[in-house]
Structure formats: C-alpha cells, structure tokens
Design a protein around this motif. Structure first.
Motif, mmCIF file in Angstrom:
data_model
loop_
_atom_site.group_PDB
_atom_site.id
_atom_site.type_symbol
_atom_site.label_atom_id
_atom_site.label_comp_id
_atom_site.label_asym_id
_atom_site.label_seq_id
_atom_site.Cartn_x
_atom_site.Cartn_y
_atom_site.Cartn_z
ATOM 1 N N TYR A 29 -19.996 -12.251 30.228
ATOM 2 C CA TYR A 29 -20.076 -11.258 30.874
ATOM 3 C C TYR A 29 -19.164 -11.738 32.252
ATOM 4 O O TYR A 29 -17.932 -13.356 32.051
ATOM 5 N N ALA A 30 -18.175 -11.086 32.936
ATOM 6 C CA ALA A 30 -16.945 -11.652 33.804
ATOM 7 C C ALA A 30 -17.228 -12.330 34.563
ATOM 8 O O ALA A 30 -15.994 -13.019 34.865
ATOM 9 N N ARG A 31 -18.353 -12.669 35.188
ATOM 10 C CA ARG A 31 -17.805 -13.393 36.665
ATOM 11 C C ARG A 31 -19.334 -14.620 36.114
ATOM 12 O O ARG A 31 -19.415 -15.369 37.277
ATOM 13 N N GLY A 32 -18.959 -15.050 35.185
ATOM 14 C CA GLY A 32 -20.467 -16.397 34.844
ATOM 15 C C GLY A 32 -20.662 -16.849 33.083
ATOM 16 O O GLY A 32 -19.945 -15.759 32.162
ATOM 17 N N PRO A 72 -16.918 -19.944 39.796
ATOM 18 C CA PRO A 72 -16.023 -19.508 41.638
ATOM 19 C C PRO A 72 -14.842 -18.773 41.085
ATOM 20 O O PRO A 72 -14.278 -18.041 41.879
ATOM 21 N N ASP A 73 -14.649 -19.055 39.908
ATOM 22 C CA ASP A 73 -12.921 -18.040 38.922
ATOM 23 C C ASP A 73 -13.510 -17.552 37.953
ATOM 24 O O ASP A 73 -13.760 -18.457 37.232
ATOM 25 N N ARG A 74 -13.356 -16.138 37.731
ATOM 26 C CA ARG A 74 -13.241 -15.582 36.199
ATOM 27 C C ARG A 74 -12.330 -16.697 35.099
ATOM 28 O O ARG A 74 -12.290 -16.964 34.651
ATOM 29 N N HIS A 75 -11.409 -17.423 35.972
ATOM 30 C CA HIS A 75 -10.541 -18.139 34.578
ATOM 31 C C HIS A 75 -10.451 -20.073 34.713
ATOM 32 O O HIS A 75 -9.603 -20.302 34.769
ATOM 33 N N GLN A 76 -11.232 -20.066 35.715
ATOM 34 C CA GLN A 76 -12.171 -21.510 35.593
ATOM 35 C C GLN A 76 -12.118 -21.496 34.327
ATOM 36 O O GLN A 76 -13.134 -21.457 33.327
ATOM 37 N N CYS A 348 -8.937 -18.813 29.082
ATOM 38 C CA CYS A 348 -9.806 -19.289 29.758
ATOM 39 C C CYS A 348 -10.429 -20.750 29.125
ATOM 40 O O CYS A 348 -11.139 -21.533 29.835
ATOM 41 N N CYS A 349 -10.286 -20.585 27.932
ATOM 42 C CA CYS A 349 -10.255 -21.736 27.273
ATOM 43 C C CYS A 349 -12.149 -22.302 27.499
ATOM 44 O O CYS A 349 -12.642 -23.489 27.403
ATOM 45 N N ARG A 350 -12.882 -21.012 26.890
ATOM 46 C CA ARG A 350 -14.591 -21.403 27.037
ATOM 47 C C ARG A 350 -15.148 -21.129 26.196
ATOM 48 O O ARG A 350 -15.165 -20.505 25.582
ATOM 49 N N SER A 351 -15.129 -21.978 25.650
ATOM 50 C CA SER A 351 -16.064 -22.097 23.959
ATOM 51 C C SER A 351 -17.425 -22.308 24.260
ATOM 52 O O SER A 351 -17.808 -22.427 25.145
ATOM 53 N N PRO A 352 -18.219 -21.874 24.437
ATOM 54 C CA PRO A 352 -20.417 -21.815 23.671
ATOM 55 C C PRO A 352 -20.358 -23.487 23.952
ATOM 56 O O PRO A 352 -19.868 -23.983 23.268
#
Length: 357
Positions: A29-32, A72-76, A348-352
């Motif tokens: 989800y967008a914020r975390g 704290p930041d969506r693109h963190q 975002c470079c966010r991999s599970p």
C-alpha cells in the motif's frame, strides 16, 4: 488417569521446539508495508513453470497479516534486517535523524531505535549473532574525499533497563567503493566473510574487531549464504549459474592467504531467470537444511524496461538440500506458492523480503 496423561502430553508439547513461520514483508500500500506470517506447510508440491503461473496465483491472505508499518516517505529506500525474533526497518535517507522501527514477532510490539550516527544512503547491513553492523561510504568534508565507515547496533537492551545505541567502529581496510556481492557467517558464529566486487574476500572478527583479507577471489554466491550443518558447508544462490544453488566449503578464518574454496552447484534448478519478467530473488534459511526461495517477477504483459509501475507475482518455493548416496547434492521436496501483489515501483527499489522466525 486421563487428567494426568493430558497434563503429561501438554508438558511434552511445551518442550518441543517451536516451528518457525515465514514472515513476508511487502510494500502493498502507498504509505508503508505489511508483514504477513505464512505457513509454509500449506505450499503445494511443484516447481511453478510459466504454463500455470498466472492461473494458480492467489491474493495474499488477510488473516495472515501480522502488522502494518508506515514509511516516513513513500519513495523512501528502506531495508529490513532480522536478528532473533526482531525485524529492523532501516530508513536510508540523506538526512540523519531517521529512527529505526523494530518489530518483535514474539510479542507483536513495535519500538524504535535511535537514528544512526551518520546517514546511510548506500549502507550494507550485516548480522552476526544478535548484533547488526552497517557499512557505508561517507564524505569527509575536511579532507574533501570519500571514506569508508562502520557502525554497530547492539546488543539488545534488557527488559526495563537500558536502550538501543549505535557505536562507531574503526573503518574497514577496503578500498572504495564497497559493493558486497556475497556474505556468509562462519560456523563459530562470531566471524563474517564478505566478498567485495573487484576487491576480493575479507573476514571480520566481531570479537577482536579485526579485518583479514583472504585473497582477490570472490565467494560463489549471490547475496547471503548460510552454513548447513548437515552438509558441513555454506549454501546460497549461485552467482555463476543463475537459477541454481551453490554449495561451498567453509573457509578457515586463520588462513590469511588462501585459494578460492572448492564449490559445486546443485543439479536442480530452483528458479528461472525470466529476463524481462525477473525483478529480484532471495534465499531464506529455515534450519535443518531447508530453504525458502522468494522470487519477484512481473505478471504477463508488463515490461520493467518500459513501465515504472507494474503488477507483480511472488513465487515462494521451499525445498531441502541434501547429499545423495551417489555423492551429488540435490534440491528435493520442492513445494511452491504464488501470490499476486498490487504493484511494484522501480523508483522505490523495494523488493519483498522474507525472514524465518
């Protein structure tokens, strides 16, 4: 008599070792992000080929949600590290002052750690025992140059006393840039080996806080490797053959100058590098020579080279690595599960991430 037997059964059950659960962290989800606690025994036998990836995928179960943590930041660009029962969420930001969230899976409580002593935009986080180490490249404003730095978090404070704290350590004797390609903890539990691209393989003794360079060669792993007592070897994803597992002999920390250790790749393929569809892959050790592989791929029709936002599939595969009577090492008893995720953003470079707790 029946009551006594029931009490004995309950006492025996309490003495049995608790089987862990797979904790899957997804930015859904967008914020975390959400932490899902999954039961790997529900996975189905099979390998998960391209023919039925889409048809067998299901949504992540809501009843398995353990906790939701806001960013704290969506693109963190955040990173998760696990030690013991705790999952640490490090927020890597250019500005110092970001506290670290700590989730305790045993109590389902969330606490915070103080911010790191220096910003950690490109940090490499290492876990040795109950301690966490952060390697980073800092800018020396007085001498106008980049220098390596290292910090330590731990040990954990006792209940009702003390607090988490960061400690600045002597920087590692490694030329910049420090790009860790593989890491593995020695069976003694106090020494970690690191392979740094174009620099060679080093070991760090956490007891003596001493570094040793072992040679210009690199460990044959992609990411973190784990010591498997049943094989008396390190096991991890192979860096030379995509889609396979590598088994490598353990290095002696006393051997300062040694040759590249002997290693072999497991004959069985554990994932397929689907080129345009492949996003990330990681390996989690569950104990007793059992592993869980987490592969992140796009759904059919999405291209990561032309779209910054795409829908993804998570392929989870558990298997056991064992030595056969013939001497070869095989990946057996593979069971898989596929989940659909809403989206994945390249920026975002966010991999599970997955941990076994």
């Amino acid at each position: 008599m029946g009551k006594r037997r029931r009490c004995e059964d309950e006492a025996g059950a309490s003495e049995r070792p608790r089987r862990g659960r797979l904790h899957l962290i997804v930015h859904d989800y967008a914020r975390g992000c959400t932490v899902y606690k999954l039961d790997v025994d529900a996975f189905q036998p099979g390998t998960g080929t391209d023919n039925h990836l889409e048809s067998t995928a299901r949504h992540l179960p809501h009843d398995c949600v353990s906790i939701r943590m806001a960013s704290p930041d969506r693109h963190q660009n955040d990173q998760f590290v696990c030690t013991g029962n705790k999952i640490f969420a490090f927020y890597k930001d250019a500005a110092a002052g970001r506290s670290t969230m700590v989730y305790d899976s045993a109590t389902s409580q969330v606490t915070v750690c103080p911010p790191q002593l220096a910003p950690k935009e490109l940090a490499e986080f290492l876990t040795v025992g109950v301690d966490i180490y952060a390697l980073e490249t800092d800018y020396d404003r007085f001498n106008y140059k980049f220098v390596p730095s290292m910090e330590k978090l731990g040990p954990a404070p006792r209940r009702g006393w003390g607090e988490w704290r960061w400690e600045s350590l002597r920087p590692p004797p490694i030329k910049l840039p420090i790009l860790v390609s593989a890491q593995a903890v020695h069976p003694d539990g106090s020494i970690i080996f690191l392979s740094v691209a174009e620099r060679g393989t080093f070991s760090f003794d956490t007891g003596r806080l001493a570094w040793t360079r072992h040679g210009s060669w690199l460990l044959p792993f992609h990411g973190e490797a784990y010591f498997v007592r049943e094989l008396d070897a390190w096991v991890g994803l192979c860096s030379h053959q995509k889609g396979y597992i590598a088994v490598c002999n353990v290095i002696s920390p006393d051997d300062a100058r040694c040759e590249c250790p002997t290693w072999t790749s497991v004959d069985d393929r554990v994932y397929y590098n689907r080129w345009k569809r492949h996003l990330a892959v990681s390996l989690t050790y569950m104990g007793n020579a059992e592993f869980c592989l987490l592969e992140t791929i796009t759904r059919k029709g999405y291209d990561i080279f032309t779209e910054s936002r795409t829908r993804i599939l998570l392929r989870l595969a558990t298997f056991r690595v064992e030595r056969q009577h013939s001497g070869e090492v095989r990946a057996v008893n593979m069971r898989t599960m596929l989940y659909k995720c809403p989206h994945w953003e390249l920026e975002c470079c966010r991999s599970p991430t997955a941990f076994w707790i």
